[in-house]
Design an enzyme around this catalytic site. Sequence first.
Site, PDB file in Angstrom:
ATOM      1  N   LYS A 152       0.805  -1.150  -0.069  1.00 34.21           N
ATOM      2  CA  LYS A 152      -0.104   0.056   0.024  1.00 34.21           C
ATOM      3  C   LYS A 152       0.960   1.383  -0.060  1.00 34.21           C
ATOM      4  O   LYS A 152       1.872   1.103   0.265  1.00 34.21           O
ATOM      5  CB  LYS A 152      -0.921   0.070   1.055  1.00 34.21           C
ATOM      6  CG  LYS A 152      -1.927  -1.010   1.018  1.00 34.21           C
ATOM      7  CD  LYS A 152      -3.357  -0.813   1.554  1.00 34.21           C
ATOM      8  CE  LYS A 152      -4.246  -2.072   0.950  1.00 34.21           C
ATOM      9  NZ  LYS A 152      -5.321  -2.213   1.770  1.00 34.21           N
ATOM     10  N   ARG A 166      -3.707 -10.094   4.336  1.00 29.95           N
ATOM     11  CA  ARG A 166      -3.958 -10.324   2.816  1.00 29.95           C
ATOM     12  C   ARG A 166      -2.482  -9.573   2.056  1.00 29.95           C
ATOM     13  O   ARG A 166      -2.187  -8.542   2.339  1.00 29.95           O
ATOM     14  CB  ARG A 166      -4.978  -9.315   2.613  1.00 29.95           C
ATOM     15  CG  ARG A 166      -5.809  -9.468   1.094  1.00 29.95           C
ATOM     16  CD  ARG A 166      -6.902  -8.552   1.069  1.00 29.95           C
ATOM     17  NE  ARG A 166      -7.234  -8.762  -0.392  1.00 29.95           N
ATOM     18  CZ  ARG A 166      -6.824  -7.576  -1.212  1.00 29.95           C
ATOM     19  NH1 ARG A 166      -6.017  -6.564  -1.103  1.00 29.95           N
ATOM     20  NH2 ARG A 166      -7.263  -7.924  -2.512  1.00 29.95           N
TER      21      ARG A 166
HETATM   22  C1  9MG Z   1      -9.849  -5.583  -1.798  1.00 29.25           C
HETATM   23  N1  9MG Z   1      -8.862  -5.122  -0.659  1.00 29.25           N
HETATM   24  C2  9MG Z   1      -7.858  -4.227  -1.154  1.00 29.25           C
HETATM   25  N2  9MG Z   1      -7.155  -3.879  -0.062  1.00 29.25           N
HETATM   26  C3  9MG Z   1      -7.902  -4.706   0.933  1.00 29.25           C
HETATM   27  C4  9MG Z   1      -7.641  -4.702   2.537  1.00 29.25           C
HETATM   28  O1  9MG Z   1      -6.781  -3.769   3.308  1.00 29.25           O
HETATM   29  N3  9MG Z   1      -8.529  -5.640   3.405  1.00 29.25           N
HETATM   30  C5  9MG Z   1      -9.461  -6.242   2.371  1.00 29.25           C
HETATM   31  N4  9MG Z   1     -10.438  -7.023   3.311  1.00 29.25           N
HETATM   32  N5  9MG Z   1      -9.706  -6.163   1.418  1.00 29.25           N
HETATM   33  C6  9MG Z   1      -8.861  -5.392   0.474  1.00 29.25           C
END
Ligand code: 9MG
Length: 355
Positions: free
Chosen positions: A297, A332
Amino acid sequence: MAEGKLYLRPIGFLYGPPAEAAIEDGLALPLAGGPIAFTAAVVIEGDLTSSQRRLVSVEALEESRDADLGAVLERVTRPRPPFAGLSLARPTLMGIVNVTPDSFSDGGLYDETEGAVAHAAELASEGAEIVDIGGESTRPGSDAVADDDELSRVVPVLEELKGSPAVISIDTRKSTVARAAAKAGAKILNDVSALTYDPACLDVAAEEGLDVVLMHAQGVPKTMQDNPTYDDVVLEVFDYLESRIEACEAAGIGRARIAADPGLGFGKTLAHNLALLANLSLFHGLGVPLLVGASRKRFIGGLGQNKDPKSREPGSHAAAIASAAQGVQILRVHDVAGSRQALAVWRASMFGIEN
Ligand code: 9MG
């Protein structure tokens, strides 16, 4: 004692044998029933604009006769049932597969069905217990995608992934896509709008038996980074997720089928993201498994001065470890193999376990 809602942020973590010994001696409690113990907590009392904080030992917490405190403590410590059939006993990796031409990290490499299927299989073989398939970019500045376009991107991929060893998650805000994904084998609905963008998602998840990830976002992807503002980002995100869990329960989605996610990068400044990362343990008070997505990010690039998302892996691994160290159950990530290695070394060092 000040009036107001009570929040509890566990601190003073122990791992491995010292954790077990401290729990046995009544000096620590298990975080979400897992292998991490906490020895104290910051008790926060108040509301978004004014709150008091005090540091309390686990012994004092257990001796307290305050019913509200007892209720929060119970939610923080109780074991979590399996989520989507996964025990979550160790940090669980959700691998990211973007089936979008404008994906921020895959650069469109995997925008074809075959590429996406191959990438999902690779992530599963590297240790992703969940693979998250998304056909709409939600990066800052993105436009919404029409239902039909999203369906045509993800459904062929999901059809091909039937029989995958990984649990399949659909990353969507749309009920049509969630329904089609469930029919094509998805078991988890990962919704960055926490089932608010298209409220029919509540009924679809209930009817199709999908487990859900409720993520906090302030605003919509197109404009969410324009000027995100909070009185207290941590408490506000907590309250929002709590209200969305209640909405799910009212719609027939039981708490055992819900995971919560503070939504790093979604309507948040660098300071907001860091406050959330530093306070993740407070979110165990929601009483459900936690998911965190920090991978590649912008705030990681902002801290490390890395513009290219793919150069943000070391920072992404550090954020994954910071999350796992606070008991976050699901991470994730884009780089499953690298995250797995980073987490394995962290676990081996802290717990003295080799797997
Ligand atoms: C789809 N997506 C993109 N970033 C995300 C995040 O931080 N958490 C979740 N649950 N989905 C995300």
